[in-house]
Design a protein around this motif. Structure first.
Motif, short mmCIF file in Angstrom:
data_model
loop_
_atom_site.label_atom_id
_atom_site.label_comp_id
_atom_site.label_asym_id
_atom_site.label_seq_id
_atom_site.Cartn_x
_atom_site.Cartn_y
_atom_site.Cartn_z
N ARG A 121 25.73 18.98 -16.49
CA ARG A 121 25.86 20.29 -15.87
C ARG A 121 26.79 20.20 -14.67
O ARG A 121 27.62 21.05 -14.45
CB ARG A 121 24.49 20.80 -15.40
N ARG A 122 26.58 19.17 -13.87
CA ARG A 122 27.46 18.85 -12.73
C ARG A 122 27.73 17.36 -12.77
O ARG A 122 26.91 16.60 -13.27
CB ARG A 122 26.79 19.23 -11.41
N ALA A 123 28.83 16.94 -12.21
CA ALA A 123 29.23 15.53 -12.30
C ALA A 123 28.28 14.59 -11.56
O ALA A 123 28.17 13.43 -11.88
CB ALA A 123 30.65 15.35 -11.77
N ALA A 124 27.58 15.10 -10.55
CA ALA A 124 26.75 14.23 -9.73
C ALA A 124 25.32 14.09 -10.26
O ALA A 124 24.50 13.44 -9.62
CB ALA A 124 26.72 14.76 -8.30
N GLU A 125 25.00 14.67 -11.39
CA GLU A 125 23.64 14.64 -11.91
C GLU A 125 23.51 13.67 -13.08
O GLU A 125 24.49 13.10 -13.54
CB GLU A 125 23.24 16.04 -12.39
N ARG A 126 22.27 13.55 -13.55
CA ARG A 126 22.03 12.83 -14.79
C ARG A 126 22.53 13.70 -15.94
O ARG A 126 22.58 14.93 -15.82
CB ARG A 126 20.53 12.58 -14.98
N PRO A 127 22.87 13.09 -17.07
CA PRO A 127 23.34 13.92 -18.19
C PRO A 127 22.23 14.83 -18.71
O PRO A 127 21.07 14.43 -18.80
CB PRO A 127 23.76 12.91 -19.24
N GLU A 128 22.60 16.06 -19.04
CA GLU A 128 21.63 16.99 -19.61
C GLU A 128 21.27 16.57 -21.04
O GLU A 128 20.12 16.63 -21.44
CB GLU A 128 22.20 18.41 -19.60
N TYR A 129 22.27 16.17 -21.79
CA TYR A 129 22.08 15.67 -23.15
C TYR A 129 22.93 14.42 -23.36
O TYR A 129 24.02 14.31 -22.80
CB TYR A 129 22.51 16.70 -24.20
N ARG A 130 22.40 13.50 -24.16
CA ARG A 130 23.16 12.32 -24.59
C ARG A 130 23.12 12.25 -26.10
O ARG A 130 22.05 12.33 -26.70
CB ARG A 130 22.51 11.05 -24.02
N ILE A 131 24.28 12.14 -26.71
CA ILE A 131 24.38 12.00 -28.16
C ILE A 131 24.77 10.55 -28.41
O ILE A 131 25.81 10.09 -27.95
CB ILE A 131 25.44 12.96 -28.73
N GLU A 132 23.92 9.84 -29.13
CA GLU A 132 24.12 8.40 -29.30
C GLU A 132 24.24 8.04 -30.77
O GLU A 132 23.50 8.54 -31.61
CB GLU A 132 22.92 7.67 -28.70
N LYS A 133 25.19 7.16 -31.05
CA LYS A 133 25.41 6.66 -32.41
C LYS A 133 25.12 5.16 -32.41
O LYS A 133 25.78 4.40 -31.71
CB LYS A 133 26.87 6.90 -32.82
N ARG A 134 24.09 4.76 -33.16
CA ARG A 134 23.69 3.35 -33.30
C ARG A 134 23.69 2.98 -34.77
O ARG A 134 22.70 3.19 -35.46
CB ARG A 134 22.29 3.14 -32.74
N PRO A 135 24.78 2.39 -35.27
CA PRO A 135 24.84 2.05 -36.70
C PRO A 135 23.77 1.06 -37.15
O PRO A 135 23.41 1.03 -38.32
CB PRO A 135 26.24 1.46 -36.87
N ALA A 136 23.22 0.26 -36.24
CA ALA A 136 22.19 -0.70 -36.62
C ALA A 136 20.91 0.00 -37.11
O ALA A 136 20.14 -0.58 -37.87
CB ALA A 136 21.86 -1.61 -35.45
N LEU A 137 20.70 1.25 -36.68
CA LEU A 137 19.51 2.00 -37.09
C LEU A 137 19.76 2.91 -38.29
O LEU A 137 18.92 3.75 -38.63
CB LEU A 137 18.99 2.85 -35.92
N ARG A 138 20.89 2.75 -38.94
CA ARG A 138 21.29 3.61 -40.06
C ARG A 138 20.22 3.65 -41.15
O ARG A 138 19.88 4.71 -41.67
CB ARG A 138 22.61 3.14 -40.65
N ASN A 139 19.65 2.51 -41.51
CA ASN A 139 18.70 2.45 -42.62
C ASN A 139 17.25 2.65 -42.17
O ASN A 139 16.35 2.62 -43.00
CB ASN A 139 18.83 1.12 -43.35
N ARG A 140 17.02 2.82 -40.90
CA ARG A 140 15.65 3.01 -40.40
C ARG A 140 15.43 4.47 -40.02
O ARG A 140 15.01 5.27 -40.82
CB ARG A 140 15.40 2.09 -39.22
N GLN A 141 15.68 4.79 -38.76
CA GLN A 141 15.41 6.14 -38.25
C GLN A 141 16.62 7.05 -38.34
O GLN A 141 16.51 8.25 -38.12
CB GLN A 141 14.99 6.05 -36.79
#
Length: 113
Positions: free
Chosen positions: A58-78
């Motif tokens: 929302r603002r540069a000085a804050e924590r991220p409002e949302y994080r979109i994460e790509k982890r290929p190691a978890l492809r076959n699990r979750q």
């Protein structure tokens, strides 16, 4: 002179995980619409050895409002895609990017109406 040293990147684990063009286009399209709605102002991309992360602020000085994460190691699990909220809780996880981004897109639709 006759010594051959092995190439550091073998056929195993890649040195860096990243987003391909279609994935990044989808994420940046959502980011652009959220900026136009006045909800987000900044973003960060972190490309690591085990995950790639797109964080929207929302603002540069804050924590991220949302994080979109790509982890290929978890492809076959979750599923390799995960959507994290501001507190670090997992909001959505899945195999495909579209359904994982759905809660954020739904929020955008509520703001526009």
């Amino acid at each position: 002179m006759g010594t051959v040293s092995p190439f550091p990147a073998g056929p195993g684990k890649p040195l860096q995980i990243g987003f391909d063009r279609a994935e990044l286009n989808r994420i940046l399209d959502l980011y652009g619409r959220m900026v136009a709605a006045g909800l987000w102002r900044d973003y960060a991309i972190d490309l690591g050895s085990d995950a790639a992360c797109f964080a929207a602020f929302r603002r540069a000085a804050e924590r991220p409002e949302y994080r979109i994460e790509k982890r290929p190691a978890l492809r076959n699990r979750q599923g390799m895609w995960a959507l994290f909220g501001e507190g670090g809780t997992i909001l959505k996880r899945g195999q495909d990017l579209g359904p994982v981004l759905a809660p954020v897109e739904r929020r955008l639709m509520k703001v526009v109406d």
